[in-house]
Design an enzyme around this catalytic site. Structure first.
Site, PDB file in Angstrom:
ATOM      1  N   LYS A  30       0.620  -1.212   0.102  1.00 51.39           N
ATOM      2  CA  LYS A  30      -0.143   0.014  -0.120  1.00 51.39           C
ATOM      3  C   LYS A  30       0.787   1.236  -0.027  1.00 51.39           C
ATOM      4  O   LYS A  30       0.339   2.386  -0.308  1.00 51.39           O
ATOM      5  CB  LYS A  30      -0.743   0.034   1.223  1.00 51.39           C
ATOM      6  CG  LYS A  30      -1.892  -1.222   1.423  1.00 51.39           C
ATOM      7  CD  LYS A  30      -2.619  -1.122   2.530  1.00 51.39           C
ATOM      8  CE  LYS A  30      -1.991  -1.660   3.774  1.00 51.39           C
ATOM      9  NZ  LYS A  30      -2.651  -1.846   4.923  1.00 51.39           N
ATOM     10  N   LYS A  86      17.512   2.835  -0.014  1.00 54.19           N
ATOM     11  CA  LYS A  86      18.385   2.726   1.359  1.00 54.19           C
ATOM     12  C   LYS A  86      19.457   1.501   0.780  1.00 54.19           C
ATOM     13  O   LYS A  86      19.446   0.607   1.279  1.00 54.19           O
ATOM     14  CB  LYS A  86      17.352   2.285   2.548  1.00 54.19           C
ATOM     15  CG  LYS A  86      17.696   2.974   3.842  1.00 54.19           C
ATOM     16  CD  LYS A  86      17.124   2.064   4.808  1.00 54.19           C
ATOM     17  CE  LYS A  86      15.593   2.396   4.890  1.00 54.19           C
ATOM     18  NZ  LYS A  86      15.000   1.963   6.107  1.00 54.19           N
ATOM     19  N   ARG A 108       1.203   7.051   7.370  1.00 53.21           N
ATOM     20  CA  ARG A 108       1.278   7.134   5.773  1.00 53.21           C
ATOM     21  C   ARG A 108       0.819   8.478   5.405  1.00 53.21           C
ATOM     22  O   ARG A 108       1.130   8.758   4.161  1.00 53.21           O
ATOM     23  CB  ARG A 108       0.264   6.063   5.133  1.00 53.21           C
ATOM     24  CG  ARG A 108       0.663   4.562   5.618  1.00 53.21           C
ATOM     25  CD  ARG A 108      -0.071   3.401   4.522  1.00 53.21           C
ATOM     26  NE  ARG A 108       0.175   2.132   5.030  1.00 53.21           N
ATOM     27  CZ  ARG A 108       1.089   1.307   4.538  1.00 53.21           C
ATOM     28  NH1 ARG A 108       1.961   1.815   3.821  1.00 53.21           N
ATOM     29  NH2 ARG A 108       1.061  -0.165   5.037  1.00 53.21           N
ATOM     30  N   PHE A 162      14.797   4.490   9.929  1.00 53.84           N
ATOM     31  CA  PHE A 162      13.558   4.080   9.767  1.00 53.84           C
ATOM     32  C   PHE A 162      12.644   5.247   9.493  1.00 53.84           C
ATOM     33  O   PHE A 162      12.700   6.323  10.281  1.00 53.84           O
ATOM     34  CB  PHE A 162      12.970   3.166  10.867  1.00 53.84           C
ATOM     35  CG  PHE A 162      11.784   2.652  10.452  1.00 53.84           C
ATOM     36  CD1 PHE A 162      11.530   1.434   9.787  1.00 53.84           C
ATOM     37  CD2 PHE A 162      10.542   3.057  10.792  1.00 53.84           C
ATOM     38  CE1 PHE A 162      10.685   0.995   9.376  1.00 53.84           C
ATOM     39  CE2 PHE A 162       9.335   2.435  10.386  1.00 53.84           C
ATOM     40  CZ  PHE A 162       9.383   1.382   9.688  1.00 53.84           C
ATOM     41  N   VAL A 163      12.229   5.377   8.261  1.00 51.53           N
ATOM     42  CA  VAL A 163      11.339   6.641   7.734  1.00 51.53           C
ATOM     43  C   VAL A 163       9.966   6.168   7.702  1.00 51.53           C
ATOM     44  O   VAL A 163       9.606   5.289   7.269  1.00 51.53           O
ATOM     45  CB  VAL A 163      11.955   7.189   6.533  1.00 51.53           C
ATOM     46  CG1 VAL A 163      13.347   7.601   6.662  1.00 51.53           C
ATOM     47  CG2 VAL A 163      11.976   6.289   5.367  1.00 51.53           C
ATOM     48  N   ASP A 169       5.004   3.639   6.305  1.00 49.90           N
ATOM     49  CA  ASP A 169       4.407   3.355   7.449  1.00 49.90           C
ATOM     50  C   ASP A 169       5.273   2.916   8.818  1.00 49.90           C
ATOM     51  O   ASP A 169       6.187   1.998   8.489  1.00 49.90           O
ATOM     52  CB  ASP A 169       3.251   2.607   7.269  1.00 49.90           C
ATOM     53  CG  ASP A 169       3.589   0.769   7.154  1.00 49.90           C
ATOM     54  OD1 ASP A 169       4.223   0.750   6.154  1.00 49.90           O
ATOM     55  OD2 ASP A 169       3.157  -0.027   7.792  1.00 49.90           O
ATOM     56  N   ASP A 187      14.722  -1.437  -0.102  1.00 47.20           N
ATOM     57  CA  ASP A 187      15.615  -1.688   1.288  1.00 47.20           C
ATOM     58  C   ASP A 187      16.429  -2.590   1.018  1.00 47.20           C
ATOM     59  O   ASP A 187      17.641  -2.663   0.392  1.00 47.20           O
ATOM     60  CB  ASP A 187      14.861  -1.732   2.503  1.00 47.20           C
ATOM     61  CG  ASP A 187      15.489  -1.724   3.826  1.00 47.20           C
ATOM     62  OD1 ASP A 187      16.513  -1.238   3.691  1.00 47.20           O
ATOM     63  OD2 ASP A 187      14.938  -2.101   4.746  1.00 47.20           O
ATOM     64  N   GLU A 206       7.612   1.809  -6.369  1.00 54.57           N
ATOM     65  CA  GLU A 206       7.430   1.214  -5.200  1.00 54.57           C
ATOM     66  C   GLU A 206       7.939   2.131  -4.203  1.00 54.57           C
ATOM     67  O   GLU A 206       8.479   3.180  -4.539  1.00 54.57           O
ATOM     68  CB  GLU A 206       8.466   0.020  -4.879  1.00 54.57           C
ATOM     69  CG  GLU A 206       8.912  -0.445  -3.520  1.00 54.57           C
ATOM     70  CD  GLU A 206       7.472  -1.241  -2.733  1.00 54.57           C
ATOM     71  OE1 GLU A 206       6.588  -0.400  -2.695  1.00 54.57           O
ATOM     72  OE2 GLU A 206       7.844  -2.337  -2.226  1.00 54.57           O
ATOM     73  N   ASP A 207       7.567   2.255  -2.789  1.00 53.06           N
ATOM     74  CA  ASP A 207       7.891   3.372  -2.137  1.00 53.06           C
ATOM     75  C   ASP A 207       9.498   3.444  -1.675  1.00 53.06           C
ATOM     76  O   ASP A 207       9.937   4.274  -1.574  1.00 53.06           O
ATOM     77  CB  ASP A 207       7.047   3.479  -0.766  1.00 53.06           C
ATOM     78  CG  ASP A 207       6.826   2.080   0.186  1.00 53.06           C
ATOM     79  OD1 ASP A 207       7.542   1.013  -0.275  1.00 53.06           O
ATOM     80  OD2 ASP A 207       6.094   1.944   0.882  1.00 53.06           O
TER      81      ASP A 207
HETATM   82  P1  IMP Z   1      12.566  -4.548   1.126  1.00 51.27           P
HETATM   83  O1  IMP Z   1      12.028  -6.330   0.632  1.00 51.27           O
HETATM   84  O2  IMP Z   1      13.512  -5.055   2.386  1.00 51.27           O
HETATM   85  O3  IMP Z   1      13.540  -4.136   0.034  1.00 51.27           O
HETATM   86  O4  IMP Z   1      11.556  -3.830   1.662  1.00 51.27           O
HETATM   87  C1  IMP Z   1      10.762  -3.170   1.170  1.00 51.27           C
HETATM   88  C2  IMP Z   1       9.595  -3.130   1.827  1.00 51.27           C
HETATM   89  O5  IMP Z   1      10.137  -2.974   3.597  1.00 51.27           O
HETATM   90  C3  IMP Z   1       8.815  -1.526   1.774  1.00 51.27           C
HETATM   91  O6  IMP Z   1       7.851  -1.681   0.655  1.00 51.27           O
HETATM   92  C4  IMP Z   1       8.419  -1.259   2.965  1.00 51.27           C
HETATM   93  O7  IMP Z   1       7.255  -1.578   3.232  1.00 51.27           O
HETATM   94  C5  IMP Z   1       9.485  -1.631   4.015  1.00 51.27           C
HETATM   95  N1  IMP Z   1      10.351  -0.885   4.553  1.00 51.27           N
HETATM   96  C6  IMP Z   1      11.978  -0.950   4.217  1.00 51.27           C
HETATM   97  N2  IMP Z   1      12.371   0.366   4.939  1.00 51.27           N
HETATM   98  C7  IMP Z   1      11.505   1.103   5.379  1.00 51.27           C
HETATM   99  C8  IMP Z   1      11.405   2.231   6.220  1.00 51.27           C
HETATM  100  O8  IMP Z   1      12.226   2.856   6.476  1.00 51.27           O
HETATM  101  N3  IMP Z   1      10.170   2.715   6.722  1.00 51.27           N
HETATM  102  C9  IMP Z   1       9.041   1.853   6.279  1.00 51.27           C
HETATM  103  N4  IMP Z   1       8.875   0.943   5.627  1.00 51.27           N
HETATM  104  C10 IMP Z   1      10.192   0.428   5.169  1.00 51.27           C
HETATM  105 MG    MG Z   2       5.887  -1.352   0.837  1.00 50.50          MG
END
Ligand code: IMP
Ligand code: MG
Length: 185
Positions: free
Chosen positions: A48, A136, A170, A157-158, A164, A108, A104-105
Site C-alpha cells: 500500500k 536505502k 502514511r 527508519f522513515v 508506515d 531496502d 515502489e515506495d
Molecule cells: P525490502 O524488501 O527489504 O526492500 O523492503 C521493502 C519494504 O520494506 C517496503 O515496501 C516497506 O514496506 C518496508 N520498509 C523498508 N524500509 C522501511 C522504512 O524505513 N520505513 C517504512 N517501511 C520500510
Molecule cells: Mg511497501
C-alpha cells in the site's frame, strides 16, 4: 485548532520535504515520459505504501499509460521471519509484450522488488524496470538496483508519504525519520 494527537511530534527530523518531493517527482516523471514515449507502458504499483507516490508520479507522466497494482506480503514462520514472500493481490492486466514499470515506495533489502520483478518477468513482458521513491542502499541484502531513484537515503527508519510504522504515519505529507522511542519498547 487543537488536535487530539499530533503525529509530527513522533518525527525526529524531516528527510524529504513536500517541496522536494514535488520537484523531484516531476523531474523523474519527465524522464519516464521521454524514455517511454510511444511505448504505452503499464505502471504497476506495489500496495500500500506506493499510493501517494503513485498518484503524484501518474500526474507527472505526460504520455499514454495504464495502471495496475499488486500486493505482496512476507510470511512469518515460527519465531523467525522466513523472508518468504507471497502474493496477496495480483495485477489484472496481461503484461505479455508490454513495457512494465514497477513503482515502489522504498528499496531496502531488495527482497520485495526482486520477488516482484522476477515474477513479472516470467510473464514475457517486453521490458521490466523499477522506479522507487526512496533507495536505502545500506539495507541491501540481495543484488538489485532500481532504474529510477527519486531519493537515496541513509539507513534510518522513515515514515510518511505512504511509508508506515504499524500502518500509521502514511498520511504525513513529507518523509521523516521516526523517533526510535516510538518503536522501541
Ligand atoms: P525490502 O524488501 O527489504 O526492500 O523492503 C521493502 C519494504 O520494506 C517496503 O515496501 C516497506 O514496506 C518496508 N520498509 C523498508 N524500509 C522501511 C522504512 O524505513 N520505513 C517504512 N517501511 C520500510
Ligand atoms: Mg511497501
Amino acid at each position: 485548532m487543537m488536535h487530539p494527537y499530533d503525529m509530527h511530534q513522533d518525527i525526529e527530523r524531516i528527510l524529504v520535504s513536500e517541496t522536494e518531493l514535488r520537484r523531484r517527482i516531476e523531474e523523474v516523471g519527465g524522464r519516464l515520459s521521454r524514455d517511454y514515449a510511444g511505448k504505452r507502458p503499464i505502471f504497476v504499483g506495489v500496495l500500500k505504501g506506493v499510493v501517494p507516490f503513485f498518484a503524484a508520479m501518474a500526474r507527472a507522466v505526460q504520455i499514454p499509460c495504464q495502471w495496475d497494482f499488486l500486493s505482496v506480503t512476507s510470511f512469518e514462520g515460527g519465531t523467525e521471519s522466513t523472508g518468504q514472500l507471497t502474493f496477496r493481490k495480483d495485477i489484472d492486466h496481461d503484461i505479455a509484450g508490454r513495457h512494465v514499470v514497477i513503482l515502489e515506495d522504498i528499496l531496502d533489502s531488495g527482497r520485495t522488488l526482486k520477488f516482484v520483478k522476477e515474477l513479472l518477468e516470467r510473464r514475457h513482458p517486453a521490458s521490466v524496470r523499477i522506479c522507487t521513491l526512496l533507495d536505502k542502499p545500506a539495507g541491501r541484502t540481495v543484488e538489485l538496483e532500481a532504474d529510477y531513484v527519486c531519493f537515496t537515503i541513509p539507513k534510518a527508519f522513515v515514515v510518511g508519504f505512504g511509508l508506515d510504522y504499524d500502518d500509521y504515519y502514511r498520511n504525513l505529507p513529507y518523509v521523516g525519520v521516526l523517533k526510535p522511542q516510538v518503536y522501541q519498547d
